[in-house]
Design a protein around this motif. Structure first.
Motif, PDB file in Angstrom:
ATOM      1  N   PHE A  26       7.438   2.144 -10.205  1.00 16.57           N
ATOM      2  CA  PHE A  26       6.232   2.489  -9.460  1.00 16.57           C
ATOM      3  C   PHE A  26       6.676   3.400  -8.324  1.00 16.57           C
ATOM      4  O   PHE A  26       7.446   2.995  -7.456  1.00 16.57           O
ATOM      5  N   HIS A  27       6.209   4.640  -8.333  1.00 16.13           N
ATOM      6  CA  HIS A  27       6.688   5.660  -7.397  1.00 16.13           C
ATOM      7  C   HIS A  27       5.549   6.059  -6.461  1.00 16.13           C
ATOM      8  O   HIS A  27       4.621   6.743  -6.860  1.00 16.13           O
ATOM      9  N   PHE A  28       5.652   5.625  -5.205  1.00 16.58           N
ATOM     10  CA  PHE A  28       4.672   5.970  -4.172  1.00 16.58           C
ATOM     11  C   PHE A  28       5.087   7.296  -3.551  1.00 16.58           C
ATOM     12  O   PHE A  28       6.224   7.474  -3.137  1.00 16.58           O
ATOM     13  N   LEU A  29       4.167   8.242  -3.499  1.00 17.11           N
ATOM     14  CA  LEU A  29       4.492   9.613  -3.092  1.00 17.11           C
ATOM     15  C   LEU A  29       3.989   9.994  -1.704  1.00 17.11           C
ATOM     16  O   LEU A  29       4.262  11.097  -1.240  1.00 17.11           O
ATOM     17  N   SER A  30       3.261   9.115  -1.056  1.00 21.97           N
ATOM     18  CA  SER A  30       2.576   9.491   0.188  1.00 21.97           C
ATOM     19  C   SER A  30       3.177   8.882   1.442  1.00 21.97           C
ATOM     20  O   SER A  30       2.516   8.806   2.471  1.00 21.97           O
ATOM     21  N   TRP A  31       4.418   8.453   1.384  1.00 21.46           N
ATOM     22  CA  TRP A  31       5.058   7.920   2.592  1.00 21.46           C
ATOM     23  C   TRP A  31       5.949   9.018   3.158  1.00 21.46           C
ATOM     24  O   TRP A  31       6.990   9.344   2.583  1.00 21.46           O
ATOM     25  N   PRO A  32       5.560   9.597   4.295  1.00 18.99           N
ATOM     26  CA  PRO A  32       6.366  10.684   4.860  1.00 18.99           C
ATOM     27  C   PRO A  32       7.713  10.183   5.386  1.00 18.99           C
ATOM     28  O   PRO A  32       7.828   9.037   5.834  1.00 18.99           O
ATOM     29  N   GLU A  33       8.707  11.042   5.332  1.00 12.61           N
ATOM     30  CA  GLU A  33      10.058  10.676   5.749  1.00 12.61           C
ATOM     31  C   GLU A  33      10.102  10.214   7.203  1.00 12.61           C
ATOM     32  O   GLU A  33      10.746   9.241   7.532  1.00 12.61           O
ATOM     33  N   ASN A  34       9.423  10.931   8.074  1.00 12.77           N
ATOM     34  CA  ASN A  34       9.455  10.592   9.500  1.00 12.77           C
ATOM     35  C   ASN A  34       8.079  10.126   9.962  1.00 12.77           C
ATOM     36  O   ASN A  34       7.387  10.827  10.680  1.00 12.77           O
ATOM     37  N   GLY A  35       7.689   8.959   9.539  1.00 15.78           N
ATOM     38  CA  GLY A  35       6.397   8.441   9.942  1.00 15.78           C
ATOM     39  C   GLY A  35       5.891   7.393   8.978  1.00 15.78           C
ATOM     40  O   GLY A  35       6.658   6.775   8.246  1.00 15.78           O
ATOM     41  N   VAL A  36       4.592   7.226   9.017  1.00 17.16           N
ATOM     42  CA  VAL A  36       3.928   6.258   8.145  1.00 17.16           C
ATOM     43  C   VAL A  36       2.757   6.954   7.463  1.00 17.16           C
ATOM     44  O   VAL A  36       2.278   7.983   7.943  1.00 17.16           O
ATOM     45  N   PRO A  37       2.276   6.408   6.356  1.00 13.73           N
ATOM     46  CA  PRO A  37       1.107   7.016   5.712  1.00 13.73           C
ATOM     47  C   PRO A  37      -0.057   7.110   6.687  1.00 13.73           C
ATOM     48  O   PRO A  37      -0.227   6.258   7.569  1.00 13.73           O
ATOM     49  N   SER A  38      -0.870   8.158   6.540  1.00 14.02           N
ATOM     50  CA  SER A  38      -1.989   8.370   7.468  1.00 14.02           C
ATOM     51  C   SER A  38      -3.078   7.320   7.324  1.00 14.02           C
ATOM     52  O   SER A  38      -3.875   7.109   8.232  1.00 14.02           O
TER      53      SER A  38
END
Length: 121
Positions: free
Chosen positions: A100-112
């Motif tokens: 299961f590959h989640f694509l919306s977690w930014p490297e420097n932060g959290v999902p919006s």
């Protein structure tokens, strides 16, 4: 291994490096893992975030483990699901592993928003 759904066990690890991909698949095999959850993209803003530790298509051998990409289903912009056959070339035993590959977690932060992550769960 004995898996009790009432008492799940987890292995938390960073994505493998090019020279540790075989070690990753060995860990998956030895621990009897049937699910891999990936929370990072392979690339972000032109920078490699994680080594692709699976074949883009067909099969690839990692030491004594052959990984065959069976399917890749894009559910939405936020995540996708891949299915692999993992074969131990010494014993010829094969197992199915789902990623299961989640694509919306930014490297420097959290999902919006929590919406995508909750739907992913």
């Amino acid at each position: 291994t004995d898996h009790d759904p009432r008492n799940p066990a987890y292995i938390a690890t960073q994505g493998p490096l090019p020279h540790t991909a075989a070690d990753f698949w060995q860990m998956v095999w030895e621990q009897g893992s049937v699910v891999v959850v990936m929370l990072t993209r392979l690339m972000e803003n032109g920078v490699a975030m994680c080594h692709r530790y699976w074949p883009e298509e067909g099969s690839e051998v990692y030491h004594i483990y052959e990984v065959h990409l069976v399917s890749e289903h894009i559910w939405c912009d936020d995540y996708l699901v891949r299915s692999f056959y993992l074969k131990n070339l010494k014993t010829s035993e094969t197992r199915t592993v789902t990623q299961f590959h989640f694509l919306s977690w930014p490297e420097n932060g959290v999902p919006s928003s929590t919406k995508a992550l909750l739907e992913f769960r």
